[in-house]
Design a protein around this motif. Structure first.
Motif, short mmCIF file in Angstrom:
data_model
loop_
_atom_site.label_atom_id
_atom_site.label_comp_id
_atom_site.label_asym_id
_atom_site.label_seq_id
_atom_site.Cartn_x
_atom_site.Cartn_y
_atom_site.Cartn_z
N LEU A 226 0.84 -1.20 0.00
CA LEU A 226 0.00 0.00 0.00
C LEU A 226 0.87 1.25 0.00
O LEU A 226 0.58 2.22 -0.71
N ARG A 227 1.95 1.22 0.77
CA ARG A 227 2.89 2.36 0.76
C ARG A 227 3.47 2.58 -0.63
O ARG A 227 3.49 3.70 -1.14
N ALA A 228 3.90 1.50 -1.26
CA ALA A 228 4.48 1.61 -2.60
C ALA A 228 3.45 2.10 -3.61
O ALA A 228 3.76 2.90 -4.50
N LEU A 252 6.96 10.76 0.36
CA LEU A 252 6.91 9.70 1.36
C LEU A 252 6.21 10.18 2.63
O LEU A 252 5.39 9.44 3.21
N CYS A 253 6.51 11.39 3.06
CA CYS A 253 5.86 11.93 4.26
C CYS A 253 4.35 12.09 4.05
O CYS A 253 3.55 11.78 4.94
N TYR A 276 8.45 1.96 5.76
CA TYR A 276 8.70 3.40 5.73
C TYR A 276 10.11 3.74 6.20
O TYR A 276 10.75 4.65 5.66
N GLY A 277 10.60 3.02 7.19
CA GLY A 277 11.95 3.28 7.67
C GLY A 277 13.00 3.02 6.62
O GLY A 277 13.94 3.81 6.43
N ALA A 280 12.79 5.71 3.85
CA ALA A 280 13.27 7.00 4.36
C ALA A 280 14.79 7.00 4.45
O ALA A 280 15.46 7.99 4.10
N GLY A 281 15.37 5.90 4.91
CA GLY A 281 16.82 5.81 5.00
C GLY A 281 17.48 5.91 3.63
O GLY A 281 18.50 6.59 3.46
N ILE A 282 16.89 5.24 2.64
CA ILE A 282 17.44 5.29 1.28
C ILE A 282 17.38 6.71 0.72
O ILE A 282 18.36 7.21 0.14
N LEU A 283 16.24 7.39 0.93
CA LEU A 283 16.09 8.74 0.38
C LEU A 283 17.00 9.76 1.06
O LEU A 283 17.48 10.70 0.42
N LEU A 284 17.27 9.56 2.34
CA LEU A 284 18.05 10.55 3.09
C LEU A 284 19.55 10.28 3.07
O LEU A 284 20.34 11.23 3.14
#
Length: 391
Positions: A226-228, A252-253, A276-277, A280-284
């Motif tokens: 669902l997130r994807a 993502l947020c 989500y974690g 988020a780690g990949i994007l940041l």
């Protein structure tokens, strides 16, 4: 979230011995393989008050457990006596469950199938359930490789070898078996590659959209899927409608907030937090790591390695909270196993398509897919031998 917190009816929940409603999630086989868990949207309940049976309307959703023998009575190779013809436990099906409450679940010992309403939605849901059942029957003939294909393409793990599942977990590769953005991206790319030459670049986004929605419709919505899906839809909307290149982290947020509103029960699951974690780690972090590693190794390796390290770093606190373990071996394991699994998925879609048109070729493709499956099993087993860090 326990079921009695979302139950609403005139009967005390503790006195309820029968519930009826609509299944709103795929059945998931638990680790003991004795029960399947799913969510039921309530319509009616029946209970006992003062030694008299009373039924009434009810609302809310229940987390349910149902004996695996009941669900698998219609599955190939898993026929059980004493359970009739079995029932279809799939999203959209209407069921009557008999049992009791306990441990945050309504534990079902007997079930009956109700006829679906003759509506477009009811017909489509039943067609999907039959398609998933037929897919299980087709893949059962492909032995171990078929069970692995079922897990990758439909999220069903009834036929996945238990040792392989354990090896994926020990090697820090559970995300490969969990339907997520990797699978959505695979079907998006596959749809665009197959039909873009026919439709042209003008309609490539629509082709990708139909490919994504088709896969999600068939596989069902897990928290990570669902997130994807929400991320993909918002990105397509920004690009195709508004011609904007929106920041991925902002998307993502936004998706996180939408997800919490439309499926608040997902917030309590480890899969939700890990999904989500990790992203988020990949994007940041991944771009920063990629710039450092790019000077030492080829870009194709540095980009994959930086993404894996970033995801591992971001999800480590969650793994410690839920599992008390860390699996750093998952970083190199992902670099080696993920490309082979992607090849396996591509060949499986091609093989299934060919075999549906020419069934006599099924033994040939069965042999090929099982050969690749053994390679994957060997690689995953090799990495699983490296023990995790236990706290």
């Amino acid at each position: 979230m326990k079921e009695k917190e979302s139950y609403s009816g005139i009967l005390p929940y503790e006195d309820v011995f029968s519930v009826s409603g609509t299944v709103i999630s795929n059945p998931v086989l638990n680790s003991s393989r004795r029960y399947y868990s799913f969510r039921l949207d309530l319509e009616r309940v029946e209970g006992e008050i003062a030694r008299a049976s009373v039924s009434s309307d009810a609302k809310g959703t229940l987390n349910c457990l149902i004996k695996s023998e009941i669900v698998e009575a219609i599955y190939p190779g898993k026929l059980y006596s004493g359970y009739g013809n079995g029932i279809l436990v799939e999203t959209g099906e209407k069921l009557v469950l008999y049992g009791r409450s306990g441990g945050g679940f309504f534990i079902c010992s007997r079930a009956e199938q109700l006829q679906l309403p003759l509506t477009a939605a009811g017909t489509l849901n039943h067609f999907r359930a039959l398609c998933r059942l037929q897919f299980k029957r087709l893949m059962y003939g492909w032995k171990d490789a078929g069970g692995f294909i079922l897990a990758l393409l439909s999220g069903s793990r009834e036929y996945t070898d238990r040792k392989l599942s354990d090896d994926f977990r020990k090697a820090g590769l559970s995300h490969i078996l969990a339907l997520s953005g990797m699978h959505l991206s695979f079907f998006s790319t596959l749809s665009a590659g197959l039909f873009s030459k026919i439709s042209g670049k003008k309609f490539s986004s629509w082709i990708q959209l139909f490919g994504i929605l088709g896969f999600v419709w068939f596989a069902g919505l897990s928290p990570s899927l669902l997130r994807a899906l929400l991320c993909s839809l918002i990105m397509m909307l920004c690009k195709s409608v508004f011609s904007l290149n929106a920041d991925n982290f902002i998307i993502l947020c936004s998706v996180f907030l939408i997800h919490c509103l439309v499926a608040p029960w997902d917030m309590f699951s480890a899969a939700f937090l890990l999904s989500y974690g990790a992203l988020a780690g990949i994007l940041l972090l991944s771009d920063v790591l990629d710039s450092k590693l790019g000077a030492m190794v080829p870009h194709s390796i540095s980009s994959s390695l930086s993404a894996s390290v970033s995801a591992q770093a971001a999800t480590s606190p969650i793994c410690l909270l839920f599992f008390r373990t860390l699996t750093p071996v998952g970083i190199p394991a992902s670099l080696v196993v993920s490309p082979v699994v992607n090849l396996f998925m591509t060949l499986s879609v091609f093989s299934i398509s060919i075999c549906l048109l020419m069934p006599f070729l099924s033994p040939v493709f069965c042999f090929i897919m099982n050969l690749i499956y053994k390679i994957i099993s060997f690689l995953v087993g090799m990495f699983s031998c490296i023990p995790p860090v236990v706290f």
